[in-house]
Design a protein around this motif. Structure first.
Motif, PDB file in Angstrom:
ATOM      1  N   THR A  50     -10.135   9.762  -0.848  1.00 53.45           N
ATOM      2  CA  THR A  50     -11.046  10.448  -0.218  1.00 53.45           C
ATOM      3  C   THR A  50     -11.463  11.686  -0.364  1.00 53.45           C
ATOM      4  O   THR A  50     -11.391  12.820  -1.377  1.00 53.45           O
ATOM      5  N   THR A  86       0.188  11.176  -4.894  1.00 58.77           N
ATOM      6  CA  THR A  86      -0.995  11.791  -3.776  1.00 58.77           C
ATOM      7  C   THR A  86      -1.673  13.080  -5.507  1.00 58.77           C
ATOM      8  O   THR A  86      -1.135  13.799  -5.306  1.00 58.77           O
ATOM      9  N   ALA A 120       1.291  13.367   9.042  1.00 57.38           N
ATOM     10  CA  ALA A 120       1.415  11.423   9.446  1.00 57.38           C
ATOM     11  C   ALA A 120       2.031  11.292   8.440  1.00 57.38           C
ATOM     12  O   ALA A 120       2.010   9.992   8.528  1.00 57.38           O
ATOM     13  N   GLY A 121       1.776  11.872   7.765  1.00 61.15           N
ATOM     14  CA  GLY A 121       2.500  10.780   6.554  1.00 61.15           C
ATOM     15  C   GLY A 121       2.134  10.089   5.203  1.00 61.15           C
ATOM     16  O   GLY A 121       2.907   9.416   4.644  1.00 61.15           O
ATOM     17  N   ARG A 122       0.496  10.595   5.649  1.00 64.38           N
ATOM     18  CA  ARG A 122      -0.385   9.525   4.451  1.00 64.38           C
ATOM     19  C   ARG A 122      -0.262  10.298   3.100  1.00 64.38           C
ATOM     20  O   ARG A 122      -1.701  10.017   2.084  1.00 64.38           O
ATOM     21  N   ILE A 123       0.160  11.796   3.080  1.00 60.63           N
ATOM     22  CA  ILE A 123       0.372  11.899   1.752  1.00 60.63           C
ATOM     23  C   ILE A 123       1.341  12.010   0.934  1.00 60.63           C
ATOM     24  O   ILE A 123       2.473  12.447   1.663  1.00 60.63           O
ATOM     25  N   ASP A 124       1.663  11.752  -0.064  1.00 60.05           N
ATOM     26  CA  ASP A 124       2.579  11.521  -0.851  1.00 60.05           C
ATOM     27  C   ASP A 124       3.445  12.054  -1.751  1.00 60.05           C
ATOM     28  O   ASP A 124       2.110  12.204  -2.680  1.00 60.05           O
ATOM     29  N   GLU A 144      -2.917  15.177   7.799  1.00 56.15           N
ATOM     30  CA  GLU A 144      -3.018  13.726   6.504  1.00 56.15           C
ATOM     31  C   GLU A 144      -1.330  14.184   6.400  1.00 56.15           C
ATOM     32  O   GLU A 144      -0.350  13.290   6.239  1.00 56.15           O
ATOM     33  N   ARG A 196      -6.939   7.744  -1.646  1.00 57.54           N
ATOM     34  CA  ARG A 196      -6.563   6.880  -0.468  1.00 57.54           C
ATOM     35  C   ARG A 196      -5.501   6.278  -1.583  1.00 57.54           C
ATOM     36  O   ARG A 196      -4.430   5.751  -0.381  1.00 57.54           O
ATOM     37  N   ARG A 197      -5.599   5.030  -2.555  1.00 59.27           N
ATOM     38  CA  ARG A 197      -5.004   4.424  -2.830  1.00 59.27           C
ATOM     39  C   ARG A 197      -4.027   5.252  -3.904  1.00 59.27           C
ATOM     40  O   ARG A 197      -4.638   4.680  -5.828  1.00 59.27           O
TER      41      ARG A 197
END
Length: 147
Positions: free
Chosen positions: A2, A44, A37-41, A34, A139-140
């Motif tokens: 992204t 990343t 919302a739990g989309r970063i870990d 992000e 993103r992946r």
């Protein structure tokens, strides 16, 4: 991957055909949302590529407080020193600051005032982004280096 940039002129799918997503937003706001919302870990990787404090400092304040694999920023050594001072003034701790890889890029030996960077794909970190855009978050996600 992204790519996020607050400048609509630069954040276009036509300019960034390799990006999975192109987001026109202030990068620090987008990253915070992000993360919430739990989309970063921990997988990343984030890079800051603008060399512009109005993008870099707010974004790095958020990024350095997240549990991610990598936080890096492009720029010369002088830019790095100025950025560190601005981050300290903004309340970033020494422990948080120690997580910042900067300046990223290859040292081309141009000397003071002439530092230039190249993509850091030669380093053993996840390949991320293109020069000239404030934030890149896969993103992946790739696994953390040496996982």
């Amino acid at each position: 991957m992204t790519v996020c940039d607050a400048r609509p002129t630069f954040a276009t799918a036509a300019r960034l055909p390799g990006a999975d997503e192109v987001v026109v937003r202030w990068p620090h706001q987008y990253l915070r949302e992000e993360a919430e919302a739990g989309r970063i870990d921990r997988r990343t990787a984030l890079t800051v590529l603008t060399h512009d404090p109005k993008f870099d400092i707010p974004l790095l304040e958020v990024a350095l407080r997240l549990d991610v694999a990598f936080v890096g920023a492009m720029g010369s050594r002088r830019t790095h020193e100025e950025r560190e001072a601005q981050l300290r003034a903004a309340g970033v701790t020494e422990a948080e600051l120690a997580r910042l890889s900067s300046p990223i890029g290859l040292d081309l030996g141009r000397g003071p005032g002439g530092d230039r960077g190249l993509d850091r794909r030669g380093d053993h970190r996840p390949p991320v982004g293109r020069c000239g855009h404030p934030a890149v978050a896969p993103r992946r996600p790739h696994p953390p280096p040496h996982a």
